[in-house]
Design a protein around this motif. Sequence first.
Motif, mmCIF file in Angstrom:
data_model
loop_
_atom_site.group_PDB
_atom_site.id
_atom_site.type_symbol
_atom_site.label_atom_id
_atom_site.label_comp_id
_atom_site.label_asym_id
_atom_site.label_seq_id
_atom_site.Cartn_x
_atom_site.Cartn_y
_atom_site.Cartn_z
ATOM 1 N N PHE A 2 4.182 -8.708 -3.600
ATOM 2 C CA PHE A 2 3.121 -7.915 -3.222
ATOM 3 C C PHE A 2 2.563 -8.326 -1.796
ATOM 4 O O PHE A 2 1.568 -7.796 -1.291
ATOM 5 C CB PHE A 2 1.836 -8.244 -4.118
ATOM 6 C CG PHE A 2 2.157 -7.980 -5.749
ATOM 7 C CD1 PHE A 2 2.069 -6.717 -5.919
ATOM 8 C CD2 PHE A 2 2.617 -8.997 -6.549
ATOM 9 C CE1 PHE A 2 2.285 -6.351 -7.312
ATOM 10 C CE2 PHE A 2 2.727 -8.560 -7.969
ATOM 11 C CZ PHE A 2 2.709 -7.386 -8.202
ATOM 12 N N HIS B 276 3.081 -7.693 1.314
ATOM 13 C CA HIS B 276 2.953 -6.600 2.339
ATOM 14 C C HIS B 276 1.288 -6.086 2.037
ATOM 15 O O HIS B 276 0.741 -5.681 2.938
ATOM 16 C CB HIS B 276 3.800 -5.428 2.336
ATOM 17 C CG HIS B 276 5.240 -5.792 3.237
ATOM 18 N ND1 HIS B 276 4.940 -5.992 4.609
ATOM 19 C CD2 HIS B 276 6.179 -6.553 2.962
ATOM 20 C CE1 HIS B 276 6.151 -6.651 5.182
ATOM 21 N NE2 HIS B 276 6.897 -6.687 4.296
ATOM 22 N N TRP B 277 0.849 -5.950 1.109
ATOM 23 C CA TRP B 277 -0.309 -5.292 0.646
ATOM 24 C C TRP B 277 -1.412 -6.375 0.597
ATOM 25 O O TRP B 277 -2.550 -6.018 1.121
ATOM 26 C CB TRP B 277 -0.121 -4.577 -0.939
ATOM 27 C CG TRP B 277 0.533 -3.448 -0.627
ATOM 28 C CD1 TRP B 277 0.364 -2.298 -0.194
ATOM 29 C CD2 TRP B 277 1.950 -3.278 -1.263
ATOM 30 N NE1 TRP B 277 1.346 -1.338 -0.249
ATOM 31 C CE2 TRP B 277 2.477 -2.130 -0.974
ATOM 32 C CE3 TRP B 277 2.717 -4.276 -1.937
ATOM 33 C CZ2 TRP B 277 3.571 -1.741 -1.324
ATOM 34 C CZ3 TRP B 277 4.001 -3.904 -2.312
ATOM 35 C CH2 TRP B 277 4.499 -2.705 -2.037
ATOM 36 N N PHE C 144 -7.684 -7.767 4.036
ATOM 37 C CA PHE C 144 -7.580 -7.389 2.504
ATOM 38 C C PHE C 144 -8.406 -8.409 1.866
ATOM 39 O O PHE C 144 -9.475 -8.006 1.225
ATOM 40 C CB PHE C 144 -6.130 -7.553 1.850
ATOM 41 C CG PHE C 144 -6.111 -7.200 0.239
ATOM 42 C CD1 PHE C 144 -6.252 -6.248 -0.223
ATOM 43 C CD2 PHE C 144 -5.941 -8.624 -0.240
ATOM 44 C CE1 PHE C 144 -6.142 -6.153 -1.794
ATOM 45 C CE2 PHE C 144 -5.994 -8.472 -1.770
ATOM 46 C CZ PHE C 144 -6.224 -7.345 -2.448
#
Length: 456
Positions: free
Chosen positions: A285, A287-288, A294
Amino acid sequence: MNIHTHHQKVAKVQQEFATLKKLKEVSLKPKSTTHFFRQRTKKHTLDLTHLNQVIHIDPQQRIAHVEGCTKFFDIAKATLQHNLLPEVTPELRNITIGGTIAGLGVEASSFRYGMVHDTVIEYEVLTGNGDIVTCSPIQNSELFYALPNSLGTIGYVLSCKIRLMPAKNFVKVNIHTFETPQTYFAALEKICDEQEHDFVEGYLDRPDRFLIVTGDFTDLKDRQEPTWHWQHEAFWHFLSTHRQKNFTIPVSDYLWRWDHDCFWIFKGSAGLGSFINNSFVRQIFGHWILRSDFWIYLNGKTRRIRESQWYRKYMGIATREDILQDFVLNLDQARDFFEWYNPAMNVFPVWICPVRNDFSAHFPMHTIPGKYILDIGIYSGKKRTSTNPKDYYNHMLDTHIFKLGGFKGLYSTTLVTEKEFWQEYDHAGYLAVKNTYDREAVFPDVFEKAVGKKTS
Ligand SMILES: Cc1cc2nc3c(=O)[nH]c(=O)nc-3n(C[C@H](O)[C@H](O)[C@H](O)COP(=O)(O)OP(=O)(O)OC[C@H]3O[C@@H](n4cnc5c(N)ncnc54)[C@H](O)[C@@H]3O)c2cc1C
């Protein structure tokens, strides 16, 4: 971007501001990933988030002209195409140039170049009077010097020209370990004086382990394995394990080394910390989710839930006091500070960033003597007892920092009285500029914005 497009945007902003100004109490519309965690009230907000482009890069003069709300991530991406970087590029990708002027910005190259505002040669500012004013050390210089750390209470940066430094594709990182504050700060001063490295920062993970982490631009990636990669492990974790004393990484991995985990902000929260530090999760996960924008966005959206009693109890953090602090001390004050800090607070890790300090005499909101000053960042928390009053440790820190003569990057939690606040900054100098460029007090006062809870 075409300069005419920028001028058109500015003309529109000036028009919008003229209307808002009549209503008084104008505030900047916060971006979704703001780093300014204050309670906000609804005001007449001006949106500048579309001023987010690099206008021009002059590789010969090594100058970039950028709009006020451009993120450092975008500035660095554009300048790297010319093998250049801003002289100071803060480590979180979403920090904007205007935000670092208003709230102070530093990075591991600051020992050579100073703070972000020391690398600016000219600002274009929308003042509280509604004028567009260009300022530099030789033109409207009082405004130029008053903007840093003023939290947007005098004017908004619409664009600025910043100096760039030569960059290469990789950075070789070296880690040096010390055991006492005395040997550590002597070595830190020597390394800064020698000016042999491109980057110098400090990291303390225990009271008896002080690290200096240097970085040097290089074209060649050495083949040494294993090396650090953000998808395998947080940078703070890698430093704490002491597995490797030197390694070489791509320049972009170096620039955003602290970004993926927002330094170590989530380390303290039991469930989340181990989830994020799981190598499998990071690879699948990463990269997100492994990016500060984020986390900061999520932080804003879930603030109410996270502050609720049941959540804090469930996550095992009900008795934890959050400590999110960035403050500035000179080398002598820092030695004294850690003699006190280690037994009294004992909260680790701590980030230390040495900053060249030739220019601070000019700045009303940034006044501290010393050849080098240290930005000291604590991004975690501490368990408190049931008898501790609210903000017990933050208060203790503030009292100690101000007693030593230090000052703060004003995005941090600040809990001093107005009198104590103005003992550390130049009130007369600030007011002289504020009263000239914001005659009708359309923007709040900086104390009210930094310490009071009235504005955003
Ligand atoms: C977890 C964390 C880690 C951090 N790490 C670093 C770091 O590694 N290096 C570093 O240098 N700093 C760091 N900071 C501090 C950061 O640089 C400051 O908080 C900075 O002010 C953030 O700018 P921003 O662009 O996100 O603006 P915001 O946080 O949205 O705004 C900050 C202030 O600036 C004002 N402002 C924003 N844009 C403008 C403008 N164009 N003109 C005038 N005023 C404006 C806003 O009104 C607000 O008062 C960190 C902060 C946090 C919370």
